[in-house]
Design a protein around this motif. Structure first.
Motif, PDB file in Angstrom:
ATOM      1  N   TYR A  22      26.472   7.363   6.425  1.00 47.51           N
ATOM      2  CA  TYR A  22      25.462   6.335   6.205  1.00 47.51           C
ATOM      3  C   TYR A  22      26.036   4.936   6.440  1.00 47.51           C
ATOM      4  O   TYR A  22      25.420   4.099   7.089  1.00 47.51           O
ATOM      5  CB  TYR A  22      24.896   6.444   4.787  1.00 47.51           C
ATOM      6  N   SER A  23      27.237   4.699   5.930  1.00 50.37           N
ATOM      7  CA  SER A  23      27.898   3.410   6.118  1.00 50.37           C
ATOM      8  C   SER A  23      28.169   3.135   7.593  1.00 50.37           C
ATOM      9  O   SER A  23      27.936   2.033   8.078  1.00 50.37           O
ATOM     10  CB  SER A  23      29.206   3.382   5.331  1.00 50.37           C
ATOM     11  N   ALA A  24      28.664   4.143   8.296  1.00 45.34           N
ATOM     12  CA  ALA A  24      29.017   3.970   9.707  1.00 45.34           C
ATOM     13  C   ALA A  24      27.783   3.763  10.585  1.00 45.34           C
ATOM     14  O   ALA A  24      27.820   2.979  11.543  1.00 45.34           O
ATOM     15  CB  ALA A  24      29.811   5.175  10.194  1.00 45.34           C
ATOM     16  N   SER A  25      26.687   4.437  10.259  1.00 46.14           N
ATOM     17  CA  SER A  25      25.510   4.356  11.134  1.00 46.14           C
ATOM     18  C   SER A  25      24.541   3.239  10.749  1.00 46.14           C
ATOM     19  O   SER A  25      23.880   2.674  11.612  1.00 46.14           O
ATOM     20  CB  SER A  25      24.763   5.685  11.145  1.00 46.14           C
ATOM     21  N   ARG A  26      24.444   2.914   9.484  1.00 47.11           N
ATOM     22  CA  ARG A  26      23.439   1.952   9.034  1.00 47.11           C
ATOM     23  C   ARG A  26      23.995   0.640   8.482  1.00 47.11           C
ATOM     24  O   ARG A  26      23.276  -0.337   8.394  1.00 47.11           O
ATOM     25  CB  ARG A  26      22.570   2.571   7.934  1.00 47.11           C
ATOM     26  N   GLY A  27      25.240   0.635   8.065  1.00 48.90           N
ATOM     27  CA  GLY A  27      25.794  -0.545   7.411  1.00 48.90           C
ATOM     28  C   GLY A  27      26.467  -1.504   8.372  1.00 48.90           C
ATOM     29  O   GLY A  27      26.789  -1.152   9.510  1.00 48.90           O
ATOM     30  N   PHE A  28      26.663  -2.719   7.896  1.00 51.50           N
ATOM     31  CA  PHE A  28      27.421  -3.700   8.645  1.00 51.50           C
ATOM     32  C   PHE A  28      28.902  -3.401   8.471  1.00 51.50           C
ATOM     33  O   PHE A  28      29.346  -2.939   7.420  1.00 51.50           O
ATOM     34  CB  PHE A  28      27.128  -5.122   8.140  1.00 51.50           C
ATOM     35  N   HIS A  29      29.688  -3.706   9.500  1.00 48.44           N
ATOM     36  CA  HIS A  29      31.126  -3.459   9.443  1.00 48.44           C
ATOM     37  C   HIS A  29      31.767  -4.230   8.283  1.00 48.44           C
ATOM     38  O   HIS A  29      32.696  -3.735   7.637  1.00 48.44           O
ATOM     39  CB  HIS A  29      31.782  -3.833  10.777  1.00 48.44           C
TER      40      HIS A  29
END
Length: 151
Positions: A5-12
């Motif tokens: 979820y972090s990798a696909s939807r979140g900002f770096h």
């Protein structure tokens, strides 16, 4: 799932915030083991996080130290840790609420007194909620104390 979820939807720039949120919530539920597993799995599996500790992101270092401090249970360590990482903790206003609860659960910090509502809006809310109940109770007491009239 959290890594994906972090990798696909979140900002770096928020890669550390995803796991911090989860770990703090687990600790608020008094689940140290779950918090530790989430943290170690997330930091090992996430492609944007370099192996650590120490980590490049200060918030990840804070969480790592927090998990160690929870095991130790020393209030001074917890206090110094929160003070040293204050700039990182300001990134999300919920962190302070979580840390207040964690302080209560693991370090014996007394709960903060809930502030009373202040100002014009607070007075209005208090008058609508508080004094309305008092008026109702006073009216009921007067009705109960009045003599019964029989015709």
């Amino acid at each position: 799932m959290l890594v994906e979820y972090s990798a696909s939807r979140g900002f770096h720039s928020e890669v550390d915030m995803f796991v911090a949120q989860a770990v703090l919530q687990f600790l608020c539920l008094k689940n140290k083991n779950g918090a530790s597993v989430v943290f170690s799995t997330y930091t090992e599996k996430h492609p944007s996080i370099e192996k650590g500790p120490p980590f490049v992101q200060p918030l990840l270092n804070f969480i790592w130290f927090l998990l160690l401090a929870v095991d130790g249970g020393k209030l001074t360590v917890f206090t110094v840790l929160c003070e040293q990482y204050k700039p990182s903790l300001k990134r999300d206003p919920m962190y302070n609420e979580y840390l207040d609860r964690i302080g209560q659960l693991f370090f014996g910090v007394p709960p903060k007194q809930s502030p009373s509502y202040g100002g014009l809006l607070g007075n209005l809310l208090n008058s609508l909620m508080g004094s309305g109940e008092e008026d109702d109770m006073a009216e009921e007491a007067q009705e109960d104390s009045s003599p019964i009239e029989l015709d």
